[in-house]
Design a protein around this motif. Structure first.
Motif, short mmCIF file in Angstrom:
data_model
loop_
_atom_site.label_atom_id
_atom_site.label_comp_id
_atom_site.label_asym_id
_atom_site.label_seq_id
_atom_site.Cartn_x
_atom_site.Cartn_y
_atom_site.Cartn_z
N LYS A 20 74.98 23.25 53.93
CA LYS A 20 76.16 22.37 54.01
C LYS A 20 75.73 20.90 53.99
CE LYS A 20 77.84 24.07 57.99
NZ LYS A 20 77.17 25.34 58.35
N SER A 40 79.33 14.26 64.11
CA SER A 40 79.69 15.09 65.27
C SER A 40 78.87 14.71 66.50
CB SER A 40 79.41 16.55 64.95
OG SER A 40 80.24 16.99 63.93
N ARG A 44 72.66 19.54 71.53
CA ARG A 44 71.34 19.98 71.04
C ARG A 44 70.38 18.78 71.02
NH1 ARG A 44 69.21 19.19 66.38
NH2 ARG A 44 70.60 19.47 64.60
N ARG A 47 66.22 17.00 66.18
CA ARG A 47 65.04 17.51 65.47
C ARG A 47 64.25 16.30 65.00
NH1 ARG A 47 68.90 21.01 61.98
NH2 ARG A 47 69.14 22.85 63.27
N TYR A 56 73.86 13.14 64.19
CA TYR A 56 74.75 13.48 65.32
C TYR A 56 74.73 12.34 66.32
CZ TYR A 56 74.65 18.51 64.13
OH TYR A 56 74.79 19.73 63.51
N GLU A 75 88.07 19.29 67.64
CA GLU A 75 87.65 20.68 67.82
C GLU A 75 86.27 20.66 68.43
OE1 GLU A 75 84.88 22.21 66.20
OE2 GLU A 75 84.40 20.25 65.38
N TYR A 84 78.90 21.64 70.09
CA TYR A 84 79.09 20.74 68.96
C TYR A 84 80.57 20.37 68.91
CZ TYR A 84 74.62 22.62 67.25
OH TYR A 84 73.31 23.00 67.12
N GLY A 85 80.90 19.11 68.63
CA GLY A 85 82.32 18.76 68.57
C GLY A 85 82.58 17.57 67.66
N THR A 86 83.82 17.52 67.14
CA THR A 86 84.25 16.43 66.27
C THR A 86 85.05 15.42 67.08
OG1 THR A 86 84.47 17.99 64.44
CG2 THR A 86 85.64 15.90 64.22
N ILE A 105 81.26 21.43 59.73
CA ILE A 105 81.33 22.12 61.02
C ILE A 105 81.21 23.63 60.85
CG2 ILE A 105 82.70 20.28 62.08
CD1 ILE A 105 85.18 21.91 61.69
N ASP A 106 81.04 24.34 61.96
CA ASP A 106 80.89 25.79 61.85
C ASP A 106 82.27 26.46 61.73
OD1 ASP A 106 81.91 25.83 64.47
OD2 ASP A 106 80.62 27.50 65.03
N GLY A 109 84.91 26.11 64.58
CA GLY A 109 85.51 24.78 64.58
C GLY A 109 86.55 24.65 63.47
N ARG A 151 70.88 32.94 64.60
CA ARG A 151 71.65 32.26 63.54
C ARG A 151 72.01 33.25 62.42
NH1 ARG A 151 71.26 26.06 63.12
NH2 ARG A 151 70.76 25.52 65.24
P1 5GP Z 1 72.58 22.51 63.56
O1 5GP Z 1 72.06 22.79 64.93
O2 5GP Z 1 71.89 23.34 62.51
O3 5GP Z 1 72.61 21.04 63.24
O4 5GP Z 1 74.13 22.96 63.54
C1 5GP Z 1 74.50 24.24 63.92
C2 5GP Z 1 75.89 24.54 63.38
O5 5GP Z 1 76.85 23.71 64.03
C3 5GP Z 1 76.03 24.27 61.88
O6 5GP Z 1 76.74 25.36 61.30
C4 5GP Z 1 76.82 23.00 61.83
O7 5GP Z 1 77.58 22.88 60.65
C5 5GP Z 1 77.71 23.18 63.05
N1 5GP Z 1 78.31 21.92 63.50
C6 5GP Z 1 77.84 20.66 63.38
N2 5GP Z 1 78.70 19.77 63.92
C7 5GP Z 1 79.75 20.50 64.38
C8 5GP Z 1 80.98 20.14 65.04
O8 5GP Z 1 81.31 18.99 65.29
N3 5GP Z 1 81.79 21.16 65.37
C9 5GP Z 1 81.51 22.47 65.09
N4 5GP Z 1 82.40 23.38 65.44
N5 5GP Z 1 80.36 22.83 64.48
C10 5GP Z 1 79.50 21.86 64.14
#
Ligand code: 5GP
Length: 210
Positions: A20, A40, A44, A47, A56, A75, A84-86, A105-106, A109, A151
């Motif tokens: 994505k 978002s 976490r 990295r 983020y 969400e 994780y949130g928007t 987002i996942d 969300g 995952r």
């Molecule tokens: P990662 O840890 O790989 O950055 O993200 C893990 C998952 O969380 C990915 O599928 C990513 O798209 C999702 N994600 C990132 N930001 C948000 C968010 O704000 N809300 C939700 N619901 N998922 C998110």
């Protein structure tokens, strides 16, 4: 001519590891559209190479909880042990200003956004195959074995949610996937439900001038 002056809320979603982020970056490299990425918030840890405010906003679990309590997320979801949130605040104003706001987002969300803003455009980014998704997660090398297994198990379940979306874009090649998303954005703007009002307004103005 742009008949629909309001921006679109574009939700890019799909399993972790599907690419994505890379598709979104390729989309933003296409300069033909005024796109805004909604950064978002997450609990976490960053990295290597990730920057606060760019990938983020990295916040503490306490701060995250406080924001939930104060209704500050459009969400939010728990994903493999982290939140994780928007952030809600920047979205509405930017849409009114005609900007296309992109969320990445996942699946959990995306379903929440669908309940709150059904007018948004929901795009499911899918892997060409499940094996491809596995390879990507392994090659990315950012997660330990246990996290990769979690995952993958989650991804398998998430693929079942594709029918809840408006579009499915297979990420076979990043630039192709970005091109398809841009085509979707253009088509969505031309939809009668979004653009007829603007068109009739235009005709009325013409009548008034005569
Ligand atoms: P990662 O840890 O790989 O950055 O993200 C893990 C998952 O969380 C990915 O599928 C990513 O798209 C999702 N994600 C990132 N930001 C948000 C968010 O704000 N809300 C939700 N619901 N998922 C998110």
């Amino acid at each position: 001519m742009k008949l629909n002056q309001k921006g679109l809320l574009i939700v890019l979603s799909g399993p972790s590891g599907v690419g994505k982020g890379t598709v979104r970056e390729a989309l933003f490299r296409q300069k033909s559209h005024d796109l805004l990425y909604s950064v978002s918030m997450t609990t976490r840890l960053p990295r290597e190479g990730e920057v606060h405010g760019r990938e983020y906003f990295f916040i503490s679990p306490e701060e995250f909880k406080e924001r939930i309590k104060n209704n500050k997320f459009l969400e939010y979801a728990e994903f493999v042990g982290n939140m994780y949130g928007t952030p809600a605040d920047i979205i509405e104003q930017n849409l009114q200003d005609g900007k296309e706001v992109v969320l990445e987002i996942d699946v959990q969300g995306a379903l929440q956004v669908k309940a709150k803003m059904p007018d948004a455009v929901f795009i499911f980014i899918a892997p060409p195959s499940f094996q491809d998704l596995k390879n990507r997660l392994l090659l990315r090398g950012t997660e330990d074995d246990e996290n990769i297994q979690k995952r993958l198990a989650k991804a398998r379940r998430e693929l079942d949610f594709a029918p809840a979306y408006d579009y499915i874009v297979v990420n076979d090649e990043v630039n192709n996937a970005a091109d398809r998303i841009m085509a979707i954005i253009r088509a969505e703007h031309a939809k009668c439900s979004r653009s007829l009002e603007g068109y009739f307004r235009l005709l009325e103005e013409e009548d008034e001038q005569e």
